[in-house]
Design a protein around this motif. Structure first.
Motif, PDB file in Angstrom:
ATOM      1  N   UNK A  57       0.911  -0.911   0.049  1.00 57.68           N
ATOM      2  CA  UNK A  57       0.089  -0.041  -0.053  1.00 57.68           C
ATOM      3  C   UNK A  57       1.028   0.623   0.228  1.00 57.68           C
ATOM      4  N   UNK A  58       2.186   1.594   0.693  1.00 58.16           N
ATOM      5  CA  UNK A  58       2.975   2.514   0.560  1.00 58.16           C
ATOM      6  C   UNK A  58       3.679   3.123  -0.427  1.00 58.16           C
ATOM      7  N   UNK A  59       3.319   1.526  -1.475  1.00 58.60           N
ATOM      8  CA  UNK A  59       4.148   1.325  -2.515  1.00 58.60           C
ATOM      9  C   UNK A  59       3.259   2.318  -3.302  1.00 58.60           C
ATOM     10  N   UNK A  60       2.795   2.461  -3.276  1.00 60.29           N
ATOM     11  CA  UNK A  60       0.852   2.629  -3.949  1.00 60.29           C
ATOM     12  C   UNK A  60       1.107   4.199  -4.067  1.00 60.29           C
ATOM     13  N   UNK A  61       1.024   4.503  -1.910  1.00 61.70           N
ATOM     14  CA  UNK A  61       0.931   5.975  -1.377  1.00 61.70           C
ATOM     15  C   UNK A  61       2.167   6.993  -2.138  1.00 61.70           C
ATOM     16  N   UNK A  62       3.181   6.524  -2.136  1.00 58.45           N
ATOM     17  CA  UNK A  62       4.495   7.494  -2.498  1.00 58.45           C
ATOM     18  C   UNK A  62       4.109   7.441  -3.794  1.00 58.45           C
ATOM     19  N   UNK A  63       4.311   8.958  -4.740  1.00 61.26           N
ATOM     20  CA  UNK A  63       4.533   9.230  -5.189  1.00 61.26           C
ATOM     21  C   UNK A  63       5.924   9.406  -5.982  1.00 61.26           C
ATOM     22  N   UNK A  64       6.407   9.842  -7.186  1.00 65.30           N
ATOM     23  CA  UNK A  64       7.564  10.013  -8.071  1.00 65.30           C
ATOM     24  C   UNK A  64       7.908  10.979  -7.184  1.00 65.30           C
ATOM     25  N   UNK A  65       9.314  11.364  -6.678  1.00 69.41           N
ATOM     26  CA  UNK A  65      10.079  12.216  -6.416  1.00 69.41           C
ATOM     27  C   UNK A  65      11.324  12.168  -6.541  1.00 69.41           C
ATOM     28  N   UNK A  66      12.559  13.132  -6.540  1.00 73.13           N
ATOM     29  CA  UNK A  66      13.630  13.275  -6.403  1.00 73.13           C
ATOM     30  C   UNK A  66      14.393  12.646  -5.041  1.00 73.13           C
ATOM     31  N   UNK A  67      13.500  13.064  -3.414  1.00 71.25           N
ATOM     32  CA  UNK A  67      14.267  13.245  -2.551  1.00 71.25           C
ATOM     33  C   UNK A  67      13.004  13.337  -1.750  1.00 71.25           C
ATOM     34  N   UNK A  68      13.236  12.501  -0.318  1.00 69.03           N
ATOM     35  CA  UNK A  68      12.294  12.299   0.451  1.00 69.03           C
ATOM     36  C   UNK A  68      12.425  12.666   2.443  1.00 69.03           C
ATOM     37  N   UNK A  69      11.894  13.666   2.369  1.00 67.99           N
ATOM     38  CA  UNK A  69      12.478  13.926   3.898  1.00 67.99           C
ATOM     39  C   UNK A  69      10.819  13.407   4.521  1.00 67.99           C
ATOM     40  N   UNK A  70      11.987  12.369   5.495  1.00 69.81           N
ATOM     41  CA  UNK A  70      10.883  11.960   6.996  1.00 69.81           C
ATOM     42  C   UNK A  70      10.824  12.251   8.006  1.00 69.81           C
ATOM     43  N   UNK A  71       9.679  12.734   8.159  1.00 74.57           N
ATOM     44  CA  UNK A  71       9.794  13.930   9.190  1.00 74.57           C
ATOM     45  C   UNK A  71       8.172  13.277  10.476  1.00 74.57           C
ATOM     46  N   UNK A  72       8.595  12.440  10.756  1.00 73.11           N
ATOM     47  CA  UNK A  72       6.682  11.860  10.501  1.00 73.11           C
ATOM     48  C   UNK A  72       7.337  11.325  11.947  1.00 73.11           C
TER      49      UNK A  72
END
Length: 212
Positions: A57-72
């Motif tokens: 599900x997370x794979x489907x939810x994540x959009x394409x991007x250049x970078x990710x910041x995990x601030x959760x």
């Protein structure tokens, strides 16, 4: 640049999205369980993500991007599912999406086991344990271009725009300063592969990050 923020409605996440959105050349993909609560801006695209979901599900939810910041973060209420397992699942699925740049908001002492062991452990011991194993997974079990930011205690005081990176000179961090440092780090390749202690300090953020 397309930048994902996970935890976009949190204390740091809200300020981080706002700071990143100042650069109109970037698209901010802001993820949270309640995307309707995310700030509105022309270059901010909210999306729904629930860290309790399966990896598929997370794979489907994540959009394409250049970078990710995990601030959760769960605020201590759901450490294993959000701060540990949720973070690890996002790392795994981000890699599958081809997102190589990963910035982790962690905590002071997350990689210092003695801080949460022995006869006098930190009052944040369980939180630090969750962050410890999430950070170790990022370092040891991925090939992501990571940076781990380790601030001290977060405060609601206005940001000064001046910090210390690489050492602690203060017991506190303005949330605004932390958000602004994260926004700078994600575009600074010199921070890749580094674990950065942070506190409020005396060095302008841009200079502190460039010298990290």
């Amino acid at each position: 640049m397309k930048i994902i923020v996970i935890g976009a409605t949190g204390r740091v996440g809200q300020k981080l999205v706002a700071k990143l959105a100042e650069d109109k050349n970037d698209q901010i993909l802001a993820g949270a369980r309640k995307p309707e609560a995310i700030m509105k801006a022309a270059n901010v695209k909210p999306f729904k993500i629930d860290l309790h979901d399966t990896k598929a599900d997370l794979l489907a939810e994540l959009p394409e991007a250049d970078a990710l910041i995990f601030a959760a973060g769960s605020g201590g209420r759901d450490l294993l599912q959000v701060d540990l397992n949720g973070a690890v699942k996002v790392m795994i699925e981000a890699a599958k999406k081809g997102i190589e740049r990963f910035v982790m908001l962690s905590s002071r002492d997350s990689l210092t086991p003695d801080a949460f062991s022995g006869d006098d452990p930190s009052p944040l011991a369980n939180y630090l344990i969750a962050k410890h194993f999430a950070d170790l997974w990022l370092i040891k079990n991925t090939t992501l271009d990571y940076t781990i930011l380790q601030p001290t205690a977060l405060t609601e005081t206005p940001g000064t725009g001046k910090v210390s990176l690489g050492e602690y000179t203060n017991h506190d961090n303005s949330i605004e300063n932390v958000a602004n440092v994260l926004a700078q780090i994600v575009k600074s390749d010199n921070t890749i592969g580094k674990i950065l202690p942070m506190s409020d300090g005396a060095t302008p953020i841009e200079d502190a990050v460039s010298e990290a």
